[in-house]
Design an enzyme around this catalytic site. Structure first.
Site, PDB file in Angstrom:
ATOM      1  N   HIS A 126       3.289   6.458  -7.004  1.00  0.00           N
ATOM      2  CA  HIS A 126       2.609   7.753  -7.513  1.00  0.00           C
ATOM      3  C   HIS A 126       3.429   9.012  -7.464  1.00  0.00           C
ATOM      4  O   HIS A 126       3.499   9.952  -8.371  1.00  0.00           O
ATOM      5  CB  HIS A 126       1.391   8.003  -6.650  1.00  0.00           C
ATOM      6  CG  HIS A 126       0.193   8.772  -7.429  1.00  0.00           C
ATOM      7  ND1 HIS A 126      -0.888   9.030  -6.568  1.00  0.00           N
ATOM      8  CD2 HIS A 126       0.197   9.280  -8.615  1.00  0.00           C
ATOM      9  CE1 HIS A 126      -1.714   9.601  -7.490  1.00  0.00           C
ATOM     10  NE2 HIS A 126      -1.176   9.705  -8.804  1.00  0.00           N
ATOM     11  N   HIS A 144       0.753  -1.235   0.096  1.00  0.00           N
ATOM     12  CA  HIS A 144       0.027   0.048  -0.043  1.00  0.00           C
ATOM     13  C   HIS A 144       0.812   1.250  -0.064  1.00  0.00           C
ATOM     14  O   HIS A 144       0.655   2.119  -0.916  1.00  0.00           O
ATOM     15  CB  HIS A 144      -0.904  -0.049   1.223  1.00  0.00           C
ATOM     16  CG  HIS A 144      -1.789   1.281   1.359  1.00  0.00           C
ATOM     17  ND1 HIS A 144      -3.233   1.408   1.022  1.00  0.00           N
ATOM     18  CD2 HIS A 144      -1.569   2.645   1.652  1.00  0.00           C
ATOM     19  CE1 HIS A 144      -3.722   2.346   1.221  1.00  0.00           C
ATOM     20  NE2 HIS A 144      -2.760   3.201   1.752  1.00  0.00           N
ATOM     21  N   GLU A 145       1.697   1.450   0.947  1.00  0.00           N
ATOM     22  CA  GLU A 145       2.563   2.477   1.041  1.00  0.00           C
ATOM     23  C   GLU A 145       3.324   2.684  -0.154  1.00  0.00           C
ATOM     24  O   GLU A 145       3.792   3.770  -0.768  1.00  0.00           O
ATOM     25  CB  GLU A 145       3.502   2.454   2.416  1.00  0.00           C
ATOM     26  CG  GLU A 145       2.484   2.410   3.677  1.00  0.00           C
ATOM     27  CD  GLU A 145       1.709   3.602   3.619  1.00  0.00           C
ATOM     28  OE1 GLU A 145       1.755   4.735   3.011  1.00  0.00           O
ATOM     29  OE2 GLU A 145       0.559   3.432   4.432  1.00  0.00           O
ATOM     30  N   HIS A 158       1.820   4.504  -2.935  1.00  0.00           N
ATOM     31  CA  HIS A 158       1.874   5.901  -2.839  1.00  0.00           C
ATOM     32  C   HIS A 158       2.925   6.402  -3.430  1.00  0.00           C
ATOM     33  O   HIS A 158       3.368   7.636  -3.951  1.00  0.00           O
ATOM     34  CB  HIS A 158       1.680   6.327  -1.291  1.00  0.00           C
ATOM     35  CG  HIS A 158       0.185   6.483  -0.850  1.00  0.00           C
ATOM     36  ND1 HIS A 158      -0.761   6.889  -1.438  1.00  0.00           N
ATOM     37  CD2 HIS A 158      -0.338   5.642   0.404  1.00  0.00           C
ATOM     38  CE1 HIS A 158      -1.778   6.620  -0.625  1.00  0.00           C
ATOM     39  NE2 HIS A 158      -1.644   6.166   0.483  1.00  0.00           N
TER      40      HIS A 158
END
Length: 712
Positions: A493, A486-487, A490
């Site tokens: 991105h 998940h991290e 980020h």
């Protein structure tokens, strides 16, 4: 030309020995001390104010190069230096650093408020937006100007005295309150320890949890075992400890952190760390801010830069999802209660029994436990698997790199494509007392092209996993693996953007309720057999995770998903109702509102003394005020986006189709940053508006649901 450093390759003239003033490369963490903070921030504030005066003067031409970029240069340097201080405050908290941070926080807040309200700057932006040059700008730069005009209005630029001065006071006070909330949670978490000397009380606890507790006691010079409220210490107790009083004590301590009901510290010390008055003041000030800006409530202010149109639309979305999830949640709870009564002699399970009973039920139903699975996920192997996946999907290479760090456990890597540097990132993955709880990605530096030179992005990736115990590597639960993916989503991105303008590169300018799309998207790969197999190796035997164990994990993927979904909706509704329905001067308390939401949607209601809200840092110390719904909102987008990969995998020659889908995801989602509305990026990738059916299917909630288009 690609350059890992920004323009200006020498340390800042105001203080060559101050690492906060050196923008020639990566942050110089090894050279940092709290005494550097005030001189650096004072120098950078003076520089930014000088740039502001220059660009608002009549002699400055109203062009991008003369008007926009000089102020952007100065504010970027301030932001990078203050970002480094804020990062260290979150991961390496010490009393001197906290003092230095809090001393400068009002001055930094005051500057950003001044900037957002500056009448001459606002006027020049409006004039620039009406100029012929604006019409000739690339779309990304027009969006930066449009966002700036929006942010001026939200920053109080249209206010007149005395409202303008009052608005500035609110910003300063709210910044201080958010910092105080975060400090209280950290201090309250660290204040409690529970020492055990009777080994019988540890029955059921996994060996690595026992060993970590023994090491914690030994570090204090004590025999026995010490447990803390750090999550890697707390969670195994709640999941596995057979000794019910131990579970109850740990639960009560965790659920009352930063409240007057806290077990530690107690008495007057607990009152000093009580976040209830912080929450009350924050809510009152946020409401006053909204009123000054002409909005009915803070929720309306929060949603202006987001995808969702209004609080009513958000509430409609949450209620619709709650309606769909509730039958599954009720079924989950009934099965849990029945199992607890019949198999665990718990006819009336309490809050501190639920994680324990759930783990036992999962073991009974699916014949595996998280602890068994954990032995297969060694952190180095998981990282290698994650990096390999990213390399295949997005045609990059991830290799170790060298950098100064703030802790010996921190690692540093670089991302390359065709031998060219794209970005770099730090990983800080283990829990420790000086580090705030949770997991997050933050930016150390953003991509930007200036005078032909490309500044590459740098990210911080932070988690709070259990450190290695003894000679073994750190072991991750499957939930930990998902958190890491998940991290890293980020981080992708931020790192894989191809936008060269600071205000919309990476995650900058992305609507808050869309920013979770890449992160939640990456979680899905944790359930693909090829990926899991490649990154698993038993810590003792080296064998990969057996397929039949993975199949049982897959069968259990949506175990209690109805309850989990309703819990997220409970938090989201509480947040939105709190900020949309706050009424100053009424007797209706925060606790009353939370209780009301729970009566409406929750199937599991915690004890009356639970003070969850007092450590709800997302909305009181983070950026999620009236925005916590973003997790579920973006999950619709991420599930639908991942469905495109599922469709590719089902095609003949799936590898080619997956590669093409990865190329499109990079091109239309990751690389465009905030240069266009998120809904446009989604449509460009998917070819249509988002739909709810993939989310419901991924969560196993399709039996009683009819798929239909969601919000757009």
């Amino acid at each position: 030309m690609t350059d890992p450093t920004p323009q200006g390759s020498t340390p800042h003239a105001a203080g060559a020995d101050n690492p906060l003033l050196d923008f020639s490369g990566l942050p110089r963490f090894a050279d940092f001390s709290p005494g550097h903070v005030a001189p650096a921030i004072d120098a950078l504030l003076a520089e930014a104010r000088a740039a502001l005066a220059a660009v608002t003067g009549p002699a400055t031409p109203l062009t991008w190069d003369a008007f926009i970029e000089p102020l952007e240069d100065a504010t970027e340097r301030l932001g990078r230096a203050w970002g480094m201080v804020g990062h260290l405050n979150g991961v390496a908290d010490t009393p001197p650093l906290r003092e230095a941070y809090n001393a400068c926080l009002p001055r930094v807040t005051q500057f950003w408020t001044e900037l957002s309200q500056h009448p001459a700057l606002f006027a020049r932006y409006k004039a620039y937006a009406a100029s012929p040059e604006y019409l000739q700008l690339p779309a990304a730069r027009r969006r930066i100007v449009d966002n700036a005009l929006r942010d001026f209005r939200l920053g109080g630029a249209e206010l007149v005295s005395p409202a303008r001065e009052r608005f500035a006071q609110l910003q300063e006070r709210m910044a201080a309150l958010g910092q105080k909330f975060s400090e209280n949670v950290l201090d309250a978490t660290n204040a409690f320890t529970h020492h055990v000397t009777d080994e019988a009380q540890l029955a059921g606890l996994p060996a690595d949890a026992r060993e970590a507790a023994r090491e914690a006691a030994s570090s204090e010079g004590r025999e026995g075992w010490t447990f803390t409220l750090q999550f890697p210490s707390y969670l195994p107790v709640m999941q596995y400890a057979q000794h019910r009083p131990l579970r109850e004590r740990m639960y009560r301590a965790y659920a009352t952190r930063a409240s007057r009901e806290a077990l530690a510290p107690a008495g007057e010390a607990a009152a000093q760390l009580d976040n209830a008055p912080v929450i009350d003041e924050l809510l009152a000030l946020r409401h006053e801010e909204a009123q000054l800006l002409g909005y009915a409530n803070f929720a309306e202010v929060s949603l202006v830069p987001k995808m969702a149109e209004s609080p009513a639309k958000v509430l409609e979305f949450l209620h619709d999802l709650a309606r769909r999830a509730r039958p599954f949640a009720e079924r989950d709870l009934e099965a849990l209660r029945r199992f607890a009564a019949e198999s665990l002699a718990l006819p009336d399970p309490q809050a501190w029994d639920l994680a324990y009973a759930s783990e036992k039920l999962k073991e009974a139903r699916y014949a595996f436990s998280d602890q068994v699975v954990k032995q297969y996920f060694q952190l180095p192997r998981v990282l290698a698997g994650l990096f390999g996946l990213v390399e295949r999907l997005f045609s990059v290479r991830i290799v170790p790199d060298e950098a100064s760090t703030w802790h010996p456990d921190v690692r540093f890597h670089r991302v390359e494509r065709d031998g060219q540097l794209i970005g770099q990132f730090y990983t800080d993955l283990y829990a420790r007392a000086s580090k705030r709880p949770g997991a997050w990605m933050d930016d150390a530096r953003s991509r930007r092209r200036r005078h032909g030179r490309l500044q590459t992005p740098v990210a911080y990736l932070t988690c709070n996993f259990q450190p290695p115990v003894g000679t073994r590597p750190a072991l991750l639960t499957h939930d930990d693996v998902t958190t890491l993916f998940h991290e890293f989503g980020h981080g992708l991105h931020h790192l894989l953007t191809r936008i060269d303008d600071l205000g919309v590169s990476g995650i900058s300018g992305v609507e808050w309720d869309a920013v979770e799309l890449p992160s939640q998207f990456m979680e899905n790969f944790c359930w693909e057999w090829d990926i899991v197999q490649s990154m698993s190796a038993h810590v003792d035997t080296g064998e990969p995770l057996p397929r039949e164990l993975f199949d049982r994990m897959l069968a259990a993927r949506n175990f209690q998903s109805g309850m989990a979904t309703l819990r997220q909706i409970e938090f989201s509704l509480f947040d939105m109702r709190l900020h949309a329905g706050f009424e100053p001067g009424t007797a209706r308390s925060v606790q009353d509102m939370l209780d009301e939401v729970r009566r409406e949607v929750a199937v599991v209601v915690p004890p009356a003394w639970n003070r969850f809200q007092n450590s709800f840092s997302h909305i009181f110390a983070g950026g999620y005020a009236a925005g916590y719904y973003s997790y579920k909102w973006a999950e619709v987008l991420s599930a639908d986006a991942y469905a495109a990969f599922e469709e590719a995998m089902a095609q003949p020659q799936p590898q080619a189709h997956v590669a093409e889908t990865g190329r499109r995801f990079l091109a239309e989602i990751l690389s465009v940053g905030g240069s266009r509305p998120a809904i446009d990026s989604f449509r460009a990738f998917r070819g249509r508006d988002p739909q709810l059916d993939a989310l419901l299917r991924h969560n196993g909630m399709v039996e009683a649901s009819v798929a239909e288009p969601s919000h757009g």
